[in-house]
Design a protein around this motif. Structure first.
Motif, mmCIF file in Angstrom:
data_model
loop_
_atom_site.group_PDB
_atom_site.id
_atom_site.type_symbol
_atom_site.label_atom_id
_atom_site.label_comp_id
_atom_site.label_asym_id
_atom_site.label_seq_id
_atom_site.Cartn_x
_atom_site.Cartn_y
_atom_site.Cartn_z
ATOM 1 N N SER A 43 0.824 -1.218 0.000
ATOM 2 C CA SER A 43 0.000 0.000 0.000
ATOM 3 C C SER A 43 0.852 1.258 0.000
ATOM 4 O O SER A 43 0.680 2.157 0.820
ATOM 5 C CB SER A 43 -0.963 0.008 1.194
ATOM 6 O OG SER A 43 -1.943 -0.963 1.032
ATOM 7 N N GLU A 44 1.787 1.316 -0.954
ATOM 8 C CA GLU A 44 2.666 2.464 -1.082
ATOM 9 C C GLU A 44 2.685 2.948 -2.528
ATOM 10 O O GLU A 44 2.537 2.158 -3.453
ATOM 11 C CB GLU A 44 4.096 2.109 -0.674
ATOM 12 C CG GLU A 44 4.260 1.783 0.790
ATOM 13 C CD GLU A 44 5.656 1.315 1.118
ATOM 14 O OE1 GLU A 44 6.136 1.683 2.191
ATOM 15 O OE2 GLU A 44 6.261 0.581 0.313
ATOM 16 N N LEU A 45 2.875 4.260 -2.679
ATOM 17 C CA LEU A 45 3.135 4.841 -3.985
ATOM 18 C C LEU A 45 4.637 4.777 -4.195
ATOM 19 O O LEU A 45 5.408 5.235 -3.345
ATOM 20 C CB LEU A 45 2.668 6.298 -4.037
ATOM 21 C CG LEU A 45 3.083 7.067 -5.287
ATOM 22 C CD1 LEU A 45 2.310 6.563 -6.501
ATOM 23 C CD2 LEU A 45 2.870 8.557 -5.099
ATOM 24 N N CYS A 46 5.078 4.200 -5.298
ATOM 25 C CA CYS A 46 6.501 4.099 -5.625
ATOM 26 C C CYS A 46 6.813 5.064 -6.763
ATOM 27 O O CYS A 46 6.064 5.131 -7.740
ATOM 28 C CB CYS A 46 6.850 2.681 -6.051
ATOM 29 S SG CYS A 46 6.480 1.450 -4.800
ATOM 30 N N VAL A 47 7.908 5.807 -6.614
ATOM 31 C CA VAL A 47 8.327 6.759 -7.636
ATOM 32 C C VAL A 47 9.755 6.424 -8.034
ATOM 33 O O VAL A 47 10.647 6.387 -7.186
ATOM 34 C CB VAL A 47 8.248 8.213 -7.126
ATOM 35 C CG1 VAL A 47 8.654 9.182 -8.223
ATOM 36 C CG2 VAL A 47 6.861 8.542 -6.614
ATOM 37 N N ASP A 48 9.957 6.156 -9.336
ATOM 38 C CA ASP A 48 11.294 5.885 -9.858
ATOM 39 C C ASP A 48 11.986 7.226 -10.076
ATOM 40 O O ASP A 48 11.650 7.967 -10.993
ATOM 41 C CB ASP A 48 11.198 5.105 -11.161
ATOM 42 C CG ASP A 48 12.555 4.685 -11.700
ATOM 43 O OD1 ASP A 48 13.587 5.131 -11.164
ATOM 44 O OD2 ASP A 48 12.572 3.905 -12.665
ATOM 45 N N ARG A 49 12.936 7.543 -9.201
ATOM 46 C CA ARG A 49 13.625 8.833 -9.238
ATOM 47 C C ARG A 49 14.830 8.829 -10.169
ATOM 48 O O ARG A 49 15.491 9.841 -10.341
ATOM 49 C CB ARG A 49 14.087 9.226 -7.832
ATOM 50 C CG ARG A 49 12.982 9.313 -6.813
ATOM 51 C CD ARG A 49 12.116 10.506 -7.026
ATOM 52 N NE ARG A 49 11.104 10.619 -5.968
ATOM 53 C CZ ARG A 49 10.152 11.512 -5.974
ATOM 54 N NH1 ARG A 49 10.047 12.366 -6.953
ATOM 55 N NH2 ARG A 49 9.267 11.545 -5.002
ATOM 56 N N GLY A 50 15.145 7.707 -10.780
ATOM 57 C CA GLY A 50 16.309 7.605 -11.657
ATOM 58 C C GLY A 50 17.528 7.160 -10.880
ATOM 59 O O GLY A 50 17.536 7.160 -9.648
ATOM 60 N N ALA A 51 18.567 6.756 -11.588
ATOM 61 C CA ALA A 51 19.822 6.284 -10.970
ATOM 62 C C ALA A 51 19.563 5.173 -9.956
ATOM 63 O O ALA A 51 20.168 5.142 -8.884
ATOM 64 C CB ALA A 51 20.583 7.442 -10.331
ATOM 65 N N ALA A 52 18.634 4.275 -10.283
ATOM 66 C CA ALA A 52 18.300 3.114 -9.444
ATOM 67 C C ALA A 52 17.759 3.507 -8.076
ATOM 68 O O ALA A 52 17.908 2.776 -7.105
ATOM 69 C CB ALA A 52 19.499 2.187 -9.312
ATOM 70 N N ARG A 53 17.109 4.672 -7.969
ATOM 71 C CA ARG A 53 16.494 5.111 -6.715
ATOM 72 C C ARG A 53 14.978 5.089 -6.863
ATOM 73 O O ARG A 53 14.431 5.680 -7.791
ATOM 74 C CB ARG A 53 16.934 6.528 -6.339
ATOM 75 C CG ARG A 53 18.392 6.637 -5.987
ATOM 76 C CD ARG A 53 18.746 8.063 -5.645
ATOM 77 N NE ARG A 53 18.342 8.932 -6.764
ATOM 78 C CZ ARG A 53 17.924 10.189 -6.641
ATOM 79 N NH1 ARG A 53 17.870 10.743 -5.474
ATOM 80 N NH2 ARG A 53 17.578 10.890 -7.698
ATOM 81 N N VAL A 54 14.317 4.402 -5.952
ATOM 82 C CA VAL A 54 12.857 4.365 -5.915
ATOM 83 C C VAL A 54 12.432 4.851 -4.536
ATOM 84 O O VAL A 54 12.842 4.300 -3.520
ATOM 85 C CB VAL A 54 12.320 2.943 -6.170
ATOM 86 C CG1 VAL A 54 10.815 2.897 -5.981
ATOM 87 C CG2 VAL A 54 12.712 2.465 -7.557
ATOM 88 N N SER A 55 11.624 5.910 -4.511
ATOM 89 C CA SER A 55 11.107 6.385 -3.229
ATOM 90 C C SER A 55 9.720 5.801 -3.016
ATOM 91 O O SER A 55 8.967 5.573 -3.964
ATOM 92 C CB SER A 55 11.085 7.914 -3.176
ATOM 93 O OG SER A 55 10.223 8.435 -4.156
#
Length: 67
Positions: free
Chosen positions: A41-53
């Motif tokens: 139950s989370e929103l995942c955001v691909d921030r680039g450079a292998a970082r996902v918040s």
């Protein structure tokens, strides 16, 4: 299958799909992709450079029965 959406401009998100309310609004930059992880139950955001918040969902909020 997870449906990823790519932002075409900088957006501030606090609701996704009219049912997924975030604890805190988050910025998603142009070209970044985002999706809902239904298992956590989370929103995942691909921030680039292998970082996902990951951003937690509100479990209950005022007026949730009315929507």
């Amino acid at each position: 299958m997870v449906e990823r959406v790519t932002a075409d401009r900088l957006i501030l998100v606090n609701v996704v799909g009219c049912w997924f309310y975030l604890r805190q609004p988050t910025f998603i930059g142009a070209g970044q992709s985002y999706w809902i992880d239904h298992e956590t139950s989370e929103l995942c955001v691909d921030r680039g450079a292998a970082r996902v918040s990951r951003h937690a969902r509100v479990t209950r909020h005022a007026g949730w029965m009315c929507r």
